[in-house]
Design a protein around this motif. Structure first.
Motif, short mmCIF file in Angstrom:
data_model
loop_
_atom_site.label_atom_id
_atom_site.label_comp_id
_atom_site.label_asym_id
_atom_site.label_seq_id
_atom_site.Cartn_x
_atom_site.Cartn_y
_atom_site.Cartn_z
N GLU A 13 0.85 -1.18 0.00
CA GLU A 13 0.00 0.00 0.00
C GLU A 13 0.89 1.23 0.00
O GLU A 13 2.00 1.21 0.53
CB GLU A 13 -0.96 0.00 1.19
CG GLU A 13 -0.30 0.08 2.54
CD GLU A 13 -1.31 0.06 3.67
OE1 GLU A 13 -1.15 0.87 4.59
OE2 GLU A 13 -2.24 -0.77 3.64
N GLY A 14 0.40 2.27 -0.64
CA GLY A 14 1.16 3.50 -0.72
C GLY A 14 0.82 4.24 -2.00
O GLY A 14 -0.29 4.13 -2.52
N ARG A 15 1.79 4.97 -2.51
CA ARG A 15 1.55 5.83 -3.65
C ARG A 15 2.64 5.68 -4.69
O ARG A 15 3.82 5.57 -4.36
CB ARG A 15 1.49 7.28 -3.17
CG ARG A 15 1.07 8.22 -4.27
CD ARG A 15 0.40 9.43 -3.74
NE ARG A 15 -0.80 9.04 -3.00
CZ ARG A 15 -1.76 9.87 -2.67
NH1 ARG A 15 -1.68 11.11 -3.01
NH2 ARG A 15 -2.81 9.47 -2.00
N GLY A 16 2.22 5.71 -5.96
CA GLY A 16 3.14 5.71 -7.08
C GLY A 16 2.85 6.90 -7.97
O GLY A 16 1.68 7.20 -8.25
N VAL A 17 3.90 7.60 -8.38
CA VAL A 17 3.74 8.78 -9.23
C VAL A 17 4.74 8.69 -10.39
O VAL A 17 5.95 8.61 -10.18
CB VAL A 17 3.99 10.10 -8.45
CG1 VAL A 17 3.85 11.30 -9.37
CG2 VAL A 17 3.04 10.21 -7.26
N TRP A 18 4.18 8.69 -11.61
CA TRP A 18 4.99 8.79 -12.82
C TRP A 18 4.95 10.26 -13.26
O TRP A 18 3.87 10.83 -13.40
CB TRP A 18 4.40 7.96 -13.96
CG TRP A 18 4.44 6.48 -13.78
CD1 TRP A 18 3.46 5.70 -13.24
CD2 TRP A 18 5.49 5.59 -14.17
NE1 TRP A 18 3.85 4.38 -13.28
CE2 TRP A 18 5.08 4.29 -13.84
CE3 TRP A 18 6.73 5.79 -14.78
CZ2 TRP A 18 5.88 3.18 -14.10
CZ3 TRP A 18 7.52 4.67 -15.02
CH2 TRP A 18 7.09 3.39 -14.69
N SER A 19 6.11 10.88 -13.47
CA SER A 19 6.14 12.25 -14.00
C SER A 19 7.00 12.26 -15.26
O SER A 19 7.96 11.49 -15.39
CB SER A 19 6.65 13.23 -12.95
OG SER A 19 7.91 12.86 -12.47
N PHE A 20 6.64 13.14 -16.18
CA PHE A 20 7.25 13.19 -17.51
C PHE A 20 7.72 14.61 -17.79
O PHE A 20 7.00 15.57 -17.54
CB PHE A 20 6.21 12.83 -18.58
CG PHE A 20 5.58 11.48 -18.39
CD1 PHE A 20 5.97 10.40 -19.16
CD2 PHE A 20 4.58 11.28 -17.44
CE1 PHE A 20 5.38 9.15 -18.99
CE2 PHE A 20 3.99 10.04 -17.26
CZ PHE A 20 4.39 8.98 -18.04
N SER A 21 8.92 14.73 -18.34
CA SER A 21 9.38 16.03 -18.83
C SER A 21 10.15 15.78 -20.12
O SER A 21 10.91 14.81 -20.23
CB SER A 21 10.25 16.76 -17.80
OG SER A 21 11.39 16.00 -17.49
N GLY A 22 9.90 16.62 -21.09
CA GLY A 22 10.49 16.41 -22.40
C GLY A 22 11.27 17.60 -22.89
O GLY A 22 11.03 18.73 -22.50
N ASN A 23 12.22 17.28 -23.74
CA ASN A 23 13.02 18.28 -24.42
C ASN A 23 13.26 17.77 -25.83
O ASN A 23 14.23 17.07 -26.08
CB ASN A 23 14.34 18.50 -23.66
CG ASN A 23 15.17 19.60 -24.28
OD1 ASN A 23 14.74 20.28 -25.20
ND2 ASN A 23 16.37 19.78 -23.76
#
Length: 161
Positions: free
Chosen positions: A90-100
């Protein structure tokens, strides 16, 4: 409960659009991510997918499987996927995206606690092995994403716990 905090970064030689198109559809992940054995949709969520609930079954290098549900909390196209886990972890997952341009940085923060009695019992001694297993699952994902996109993917992983 044993707690784990992982940060994995994939540097992908592809546009944010290309990477988002693959990672924003977890129901297709088992096609390219060998460690993910199965996903079962439990609830659909709204038109964007927020509120969806899926059951994931993962198998890393060690001889055990983890099954847990992810409830989608937030989707910001081309920027963020966030979910809350329940079940064997149990808990949290975060996918973050940054592009160049033609490079995308994908960061995955996975902050969890284990609910499985045997894992909690063994955690004082086996936690380094559990962490290594997580690393192998993420490395497998990076390799699968590279094959899926036909692009280079480099991985960096930090164990914050």
């Amino acid at each position: 409960m044993a707690e784990y905090q992982f940060t994995t970064t994939w540097r992908v030689e592809a546009s944010v659009q290309e990477v988002w198109d693959v990672l924003s559809h977890p129901d297709h992940w088992p096609e390219w991510w060998a460690s993910l054995e199965r996903i079962v949709e439990i609830e659909k969520g709204d038109i964007q997918g927020i509120g969806a609930l899926h059951r994931y079954t993962w198998k890393g290098a060690l001889p055990y499987r983890l099954t847990f549900d992810i409830h989608v909390l937030n989707i910001t196209p081309f920027y963020l996927l966030e979910g809350e886990a329940s079940g064997e972890v149990e808990g949290r997952g975060v996918w973050s995206f940054s592009g160049n341009g033609m490079e995308t940085i994908v960061r995955y923060d996975w902050n969890i606690r284990t609910n499985t009695r045997w894992m909690n019992y063994l955690a004082p001694l086996a936690a380094p092995v559990f962490r290594w297993n997580h690393l192998t699952v993420m490395r497998d994902g990076a390799k699968g994403l590279a094959r899926k996109l036909g692009k280079n993917v480099e991985m960096y992983c930090v164990d914050n716990g």
